[in-house]
Design a protein around this motif. Structure first.
Motif, PDB file in Angstrom:
ATOM      1  N   GLU A  19      42.357  23.143 -79.346  1.00  0.00           N
ATOM      2  CA  GLU A  19      41.270  23.912 -78.766  1.00  0.00           C
ATOM      3  C   GLU A  19      41.794  24.841 -77.682  1.00  0.00           C
ATOM      4  O   GLU A  19      42.888  24.647 -77.133  1.00  0.00           O
ATOM      5  N   ALA A  20      40.999  25.856 -77.411  1.00  0.00           N
ATOM      6  CA  ALA A  20      41.254  26.751 -76.286  1.00  0.00           C
ATOM      7  C   ALA A  20      40.207  26.447 -75.228  1.00  0.00           C
ATOM      8  O   ALA A  20      39.014  26.331 -75.541  1.00  0.00           O
ATOM      9  N   ILE A  21      40.637  26.292 -73.976  1.00  0.00           N
ATOM     10  CA  ILE A  21      39.712  25.966 -72.891  1.00  0.00           C
ATOM     11  C   ILE A  21      39.572  27.187 -71.991  1.00  0.00           C
ATOM     12  O   ILE A  21      40.547  27.660 -71.396  1.00  0.00           O
ATOM     13  N   ILE A  22      38.361  27.712 -71.929  1.00  0.00           N
ATOM     14  CA  ILE A  22      38.059  28.883 -71.109  1.00  0.00           C
ATOM     15  C   ILE A  22      37.234  28.419 -69.910  1.00  0.00           C
ATOM     16  O   ILE A  22      36.183  27.781 -70.086  1.00  0.00           O
ATOM     17  N   VAL A  23      37.709  28.727 -68.713  1.00  0.00           N
ATOM     18  CA  VAL A  23      36.988  28.367 -67.491  1.00  0.00           C
ATOM     19  C   VAL A  23      36.433  29.650 -66.871  1.00  0.00           C
ATOM     20  O   VAL A  23      37.198  30.548 -66.489  1.00  0.00           O
ATOM     21  N   LEU A  24      35.111  29.741 -66.795  1.00  0.00           N
ATOM     22  CA  LEU A  24      34.428  30.913 -66.253  1.00  0.00           C
ATOM     23  C   LEU A  24      33.940  30.602 -64.847  1.00  0.00           C
ATOM     24  O   LEU A  24      33.253  29.593 -64.627  1.00  0.00           O
ATOM     25  N   THR A  25      34.283  31.456 -63.897  1.00  0.00           N
ATOM     26  CA  THR A  25      33.828  31.277 -62.515  1.00  0.00           C
ATOM     27  C   THR A  25      32.516  32.028 -62.321  1.00  0.00           C
ATOM     28  O   THR A  25      32.437  33.242 -62.557  1.00  0.00           O
ATOM     29  N   LYS A  26      31.495  31.306 -61.922  1.00  0.00           N
ATOM     30  CA  LYS A  26      30.165  31.905 -61.762  1.00  0.00           C
ATOM     31  C   LYS A  26      30.146  32.873 -60.588  1.00  0.00           C
ATOM     32  O   LYS A  26      30.760  32.613 -59.540  1.00  0.00           O
ATOM     33  N   GLU A  27      29.424  33.979 -60.750  1.00  0.00           N
ATOM     34  CA  GLU A  27      29.265  34.920 -59.644  1.00  0.00           C
ATOM     35  C   GLU A  27      28.390  34.315 -58.556  1.00  0.00           C
ATOM     36  O   GLU A  27      28.645  34.491 -57.358  1.00  0.00           O
ATOM     37  N   LYS A  28      27.353  33.598 -58.986  1.00  0.00           N
ATOM     38  CA  LYS A  28      26.480  32.898 -58.048  1.00  0.00           C
ATOM     39  C   LYS A  28      26.476  31.423 -58.407  1.00  0.00           C
ATOM     40  O   LYS A  28      26.345  31.060 -59.577  1.00  0.00           O
ATOM     41  N   LYS A  29      26.630  30.597 -57.400  1.00  0.00           N
ATOM     42  CA  LYS A  29      26.619  29.162 -57.633  1.00  0.00           C
ATOM     43  C   LYS A  29      25.240  28.713 -58.114  1.00  0.00           C
ATOM     44  O   LYS A  29      24.226  29.268 -57.711  1.00  0.00           O
ATOM     45  N   GLY A  30      25.243  27.707 -58.959  1.00  0.00           N
ATOM     46  CA  GLY A  30      23.984  27.179 -59.467  1.00  0.00           C
ATOM     47  C   GLY A  30      24.082  26.827 -60.939  1.00  0.00           C
ATOM     48  O   GLY A  30      25.114  27.039 -61.584  1.00  0.00           O
ATOM     49  N   ALA A  31      23.003  26.283 -61.462  1.00  0.00           N
ATOM     50  CA  ALA A  31      22.997  25.831 -62.859  1.00  0.00           C
ATOM     51  C   ALA A  31      22.543  26.950 -63.792  1.00  0.00           C
ATOM     52  O   ALA A  31      21.639  27.716 -63.463  1.00  0.00           O
ATOM     53  N   TRP A  32      23.212  27.033 -64.948  1.00  0.00           N
ATOM     54  CA  TRP A  32      22.788  27.949 -66.007  1.00  0.00           C
ATOM     55  C   TRP A  32      21.935  27.164 -67.002  1.00  0.00           C
ATOM     56  O   TRP A  32      22.320  26.063 -67.426  1.00  0.00           O
ATOM     57  N   CYS A  33      20.818  27.742 -67.391  1.00  0.00           N
ATOM     58  CA  CYS A  33      19.981  27.055 -68.389  1.00  0.00           C
ATOM     59  C   CYS A  33      20.512  27.248 -69.805  1.00  0.00           C
ATOM     60  O   CYS A  33      20.150  26.511 -70.721  1.00  0.00           O
ATOM     61  N   LYS A  34      21.372  28.249 -70.010  1.00  0.00           N
ATOM     62  CA  LYS A  34      22.023  28.431 -71.306  1.00  0.00           C
ATOM     63  C   LYS A  34      23.267  29.279 -71.107  1.00  0.00           C
ATOM     64  O   LYS A  34      23.435  29.943 -70.075  1.00  0.00           O
ATOM     65  N   LEU A  35      24.155  29.265 -72.094  1.00  0.00           N
ATOM     66  CA  LEU A  35      25.423  29.980 -71.974  1.00  0.00           C
ATOM     67  C   LEU A  35      25.291  31.446 -72.367  1.00  0.00           C
ATOM     68  O   LEU A  35      25.778  32.333 -71.664  1.00  0.00           O
ATOM     69  N   LEU A  36      24.640  31.709 -73.505  1.00  0.00           N
ATOM     70  CA  LEU A  36      24.578  33.062 -74.056  1.00  0.00           C
ATOM     71  C   LEU A  36      23.179  33.649 -73.938  1.00  0.00           C
ATOM     72  O   LEU A  36      22.186  32.921 -73.876  1.00  0.00           O
ATOM     73  N   LYS A  37      23.123  34.976 -73.940  1.00  0.00           N
ATOM     74  CA  LYS A  37      21.824  35.650 -73.911  1.00  0.00           C
ATOM     75  C   LYS A  37      21.037  35.360 -75.180  1.00  0.00           C
ATOM     76  O   LYS A  37      19.842  35.088 -75.149  1.00  0.00           O
ATOM     77  N   ASN A  38      21.725  35.445 -76.316  1.00  0.00           N
ATOM     78  CA  ASN A  38      21.081  35.235 -77.614  1.00  0.00           C
ATOM     79  C   ASN A  38      21.570  33.937 -78.237  1.00  0.00           C
ATOM     80  O   ASN A  38      22.713  33.521 -78.024  1.00  0.00           O
ATOM     81  N   LYS A  39      20.723  33.331 -79.031  1.00  0.00           N
ATOM     82  CA  LYS A  39      21.085  32.078 -79.687  1.00  0.00           C
ATOM     83  C   LYS A  39      22.236  32.291 -80.660  1.00  0.00           C
ATOM     84  O   LYS A  39      22.356  33.341 -81.288  1.00  0.00           O
ATOM     85  N   ASN A  40      23.057  31.262 -80.804  1.00  0.00           N
ATOM     86  CA  ASN A  40      24.151  31.296 -81.773  1.00  0.00           C
ATOM     87  C   ASN A  40      24.317  29.897 -82.347  1.00  0.00           C
ATOM     88  O   ASN A  40      24.493  28.937 -81.591  1.00  0.00           O
TER      89      ASN A  40
END
Length: 715
Positions: free
Chosen positions: A646-667
């Motif tokens: 696997e490839a592990i991608i670590v994304l640093t959030k611009e604003k701290k807090g919880a995301w309710c989903k990863l992508l704008k559109n469903k996949n």
């Protein structure tokens, strides 16, 4: 059938049914090789009645032979056939159509030292003499050949011939009479059910020449039914005849069975066309919605032809032109002064028609002759925005202003793919059609168009979607194909789409420059790619993707072609890539994305504020994940690390807090990693109620994705 008969057999052997009368009646239009097994296993004292001699000969295991030859070669071929090798007595009848032919054949046989008799209306020998010679006892291996014309058959009454040679091609009625002359040598269905084809007692030989080539299709069907050997020349004859017959049907409508099931089982008898005619199949006044929307659409079925064939409209949820038109028409005709009846009805003209409280646009299809007792004409009309037809009186038609005629007809024919009636039936059981009619008529459905031809769209899948606005979720209530299969009266038809694409791939183009864009787009979506669940371009259950997949054309004709070409190239590029499986989880500051790919090579990961593009190779496959993120990230602080599988991608959030989903559109290939479900919850500084809300939102979003993506796989 045999399952039912096995149950029947088990029941009747019980003591309570031992002395009850048992009776099985099997009725059919054609002989079937399985009847012998039915007779042997389930009937004690069978009585068989076959009224068609052609079917009786097949049941009697008569060997059917076709010898293609030219008209001038018939005599030479006949002599080869009469080169007997069997030791048993051969009694051969050679049938001709005329006295001259009979004389010519008899003379040729005599000159080649073949003992033969002849009988026709001008022959010197009487019927009594010929019958004496025919019934005379000969030693084994001695052939008896009788050359005769068809008009002598009934007077002779011969039924013990072992071979019939059709020197002249017979009509269907004469063919049956000729076969009857071998009826004594038909194999007994009961006693000889296991007799091999090579050991048959009787043989029928047809000499097929260029003069009888028009009968090639009928002979081919008969040999196929008899499971006889078919010479290659006969296939050539038949294909030429079939092509000639199809050319005669070129102005007919396209066969409905071909559209609905991908195949027509009786092309020779079917009156309709089985090849593409662009002038008919792609009319000029086609609705632009079907051209512009090759992907997911919202459809409204209004006229149900059968379980898988409907007429209706493609609905634009943002701004539906027909809805606007219908409102304007109803508003216009509310004024009594605007309801002007048409005095002179013209064929193919457009008119208005009031039906209860609604007004429709209709086109006159046919005008019946005026009858003396009727003051008004009876006309057949077509509802151009619904697809159905009806019969009305001429006075009911209203003058339709030109501004209501500008919008092209909105009725589109929809065909649900990959399902057909059970038991090789060619029509849907009325129960299925009735069930589907009441389930779908007048209801909005989401569908993916997999192929188009003119005003016909093949859809797969077609589902009814209920949107829960409060929960921001969508629920698939039912899938039409699954509903049909669940009735037990439908079965899988995997070759449907392939056959339709093959049909359109062999188009006979009358106008090379006419409406080719829809077919260009379809060429890029082959059946292999359409069925691949990992394909980048397949997101058929995503409502957002349905609305965004429409192709918009420019105002200038060249702009439209250019954009269609770009869409084609883009689709072709996408079909070469695969979307990897992705799982994600988060904490307060980062989002971790795991891309599941074994043996990663040539990995590349590009970060931007709102998007991550990951690509990699594994073996001979290219994987591409173009992820448009739900919220912003710090691209310069985000990283990608490759591990074993696997490839592990670590994304640093611009604003701290919880995301309710990863992508704008469903996949369908992206899901939440439940192994890290508690990680963020344990470390989160938020109160319990809030953190539960965030986590639940993220998980429920993924569950919806999972349900949507599973719609097709359940099929």
């Amino acid at each position: 059938v045999f399952t039912i008969l096995d149950c029947y057999k088990k029941v009747i052997i019980t003591e309570e049914w031992e002395y009850a009368p048992h009776q099985i009646i099997a009725v059919g239009t054609r002989w079937n090789k399985h009847i012998a097994h039915v007779i042997k296993e389930f009937m004690n004292d069978p009585y068989i009645v076959i009224t068609a001699m052609e079917e009786a000969s097949i049941g009697g295991n008569v060997q059917q032979v076709v010898r293609p030859c030219t008209n001038s070669e018939r005599t030479a071929v006949l002599l080869k056939i009469l080169d007997f090798t069997h030791n048993n007595l051969q009694k051969v009848l050679v049938f001709t159509n005329s006295v001259n032919e009979a004389k010519m054949v008899h003379k040729a046989l005599k000159s080649n030292s073949v003992f033969s008799l002849q009988i026709h209306k001008e022959s010197k020998f009487n019927f009594k003499y010929v019958l004496e010679q025919w019934t005379k006892k000969y030693r084994s291996g001695t052939p008896v050949v009788l050359v005769l014309t068809d008009d002598c058959m009934q007077s002779l009454g011969i039924t013990d011939a072992t071979c019939v040679i059709h020197f002249s091609f017979p009509s269907p009625r004469i063919f049956a009479q000729r076969l009857h002359s071998m009826s004594d040598n038909f194999c007994n269905v009961i006693k000889d059910s296991s007799v091999d084809q090579e050991c048959t007692k009787a043989r029928s030989v047809i000499l097929l020449t260029e003069n009888s080539a028009c009968h090639a299709l009928g002979i081919l069907r008969y040999l196929q039914h008899a499971e006889a050997e078919i010479p290659p020349e006969l296939h050539d004859f038949a294909s030429k005849m079939l092509e000639a017959e199809e050319d005669k049907k070129f102005s007919r409508p396209l066969c409905g069975y071909l559209k609905t099931f991908g195949i027509c089982r009786n092309r020779t008898m079917c009156p309709d066309r089985h090849q593409i005619n662009l002038q008919i199949d792609v009319p000029q006044n086609i609705s632009d919605k079907i051209i512009r929307t090759p992907g997911c659409v919202t459809i409204l079925p209004l006229h149900i032809v059968n379980a898988t064939n409907y007429y209706g409209r493609i609905v634009d949820k943002q701004k539906d032109q027909y809805t606007i038109l219908a409102e304007e028409m109803n508003e216009y005709f509310k004024e009594p002064s605007n309801k002007i009846s048409v005095k002179n009805v013209e064929k193919l003209a457009l008119y208005g028609l009031c039906e209860k409280t609604l007004f429709h646009r209709v086109q006159v299809v046919e005008i019946s002759p005026k009858e003396e007792e009727n003051l008004f004409l009876s006309v057949k009309i077509k509802y151009i925005d619904e697809g159905r037809t009806s019969q009305v009186q001429s006075y009911q038609l209203l003058h339709l202003p030109a501004r209501f005629q500008c919008l092209p007809p909105q009725a589109v024919e929809f065909v649900v793919c990959r399902v057909k009636p059970i038991d090789n039936e060619i029509e849907w059981n009325p129960k299925v059609t009735h069930y589907i009619h009441h389930k779908i008529k007048g209801k909005l459905h989401e569908a993916k168009i997999v192929h188009t031809l003119g005003n016909t769209a093949w859809v797969d899948p077609m589902v009814c979607v209920t949107r829960l606005s409060d929960l921001k979720m969508s629920v698939n209530e039912y899938n039409i194909r699954s509903e049909i299969l669940s009735t037990g009266l439908g079965t899988d038809n995997p070759e449907h789409i392939t056959e339709i694409q093959k049909l359109c791939g062999h188009m006979k183009v009358l106008d090379q420059a006419k409406n080719l864009e829809p077919f260009k787009k379809e060429d890029t979506a082959g059946p292999e790619n359409a069925s691949n669940p990992q394909n980048v371009s397949i997101q058929e259950n995503s409502t957002e993707n349905c609305s965004s997949s429409k192709i918009t054309f420019g105002n200038h004709p060249c702009d439209g072609v250019g954009q269609a070409k770009e869409a084609e190239d883009s689709t072709l590029h996408q079909h070469k890539c695969f979307y990897p499986e992705i799982k994600w989880f988060q904490n307060e500051e980062t989002v971790t994305v795991k891309v599941k790919i074994a043996h990663v090579a040539d990995c590349k990961c590009e970060f931007s504020k709102e998007k991550v593009v990951f690509s990699a190779c594994s073996g001979d496959k290219l994987y591409l994940a173009d992820m448009e993120l739900h919220q912003y990230i710090l691209a310069e602080k985000s990283t990608c690390v490759i591990k074993d599988k696997e490839a592990i991608i670590v994304l640093t959030k611009e604003k701290k807090g919880a995301w309710c989903k990863l992508l704008k559109n469903k996949n369908p290939h992206v899901s939440f990693d439940f192994e890290h479900w508690e990680d963020f919850e344990d470390k989160s500084p938020f109160p319990v109620g809030i953190k539960k809300l965030y986590c639940t939102a993220a998980v429920s979003e993924e569950l919806v994705d999972s349900e949507d993506s599973g719609t097709e796989s359940d099929e």
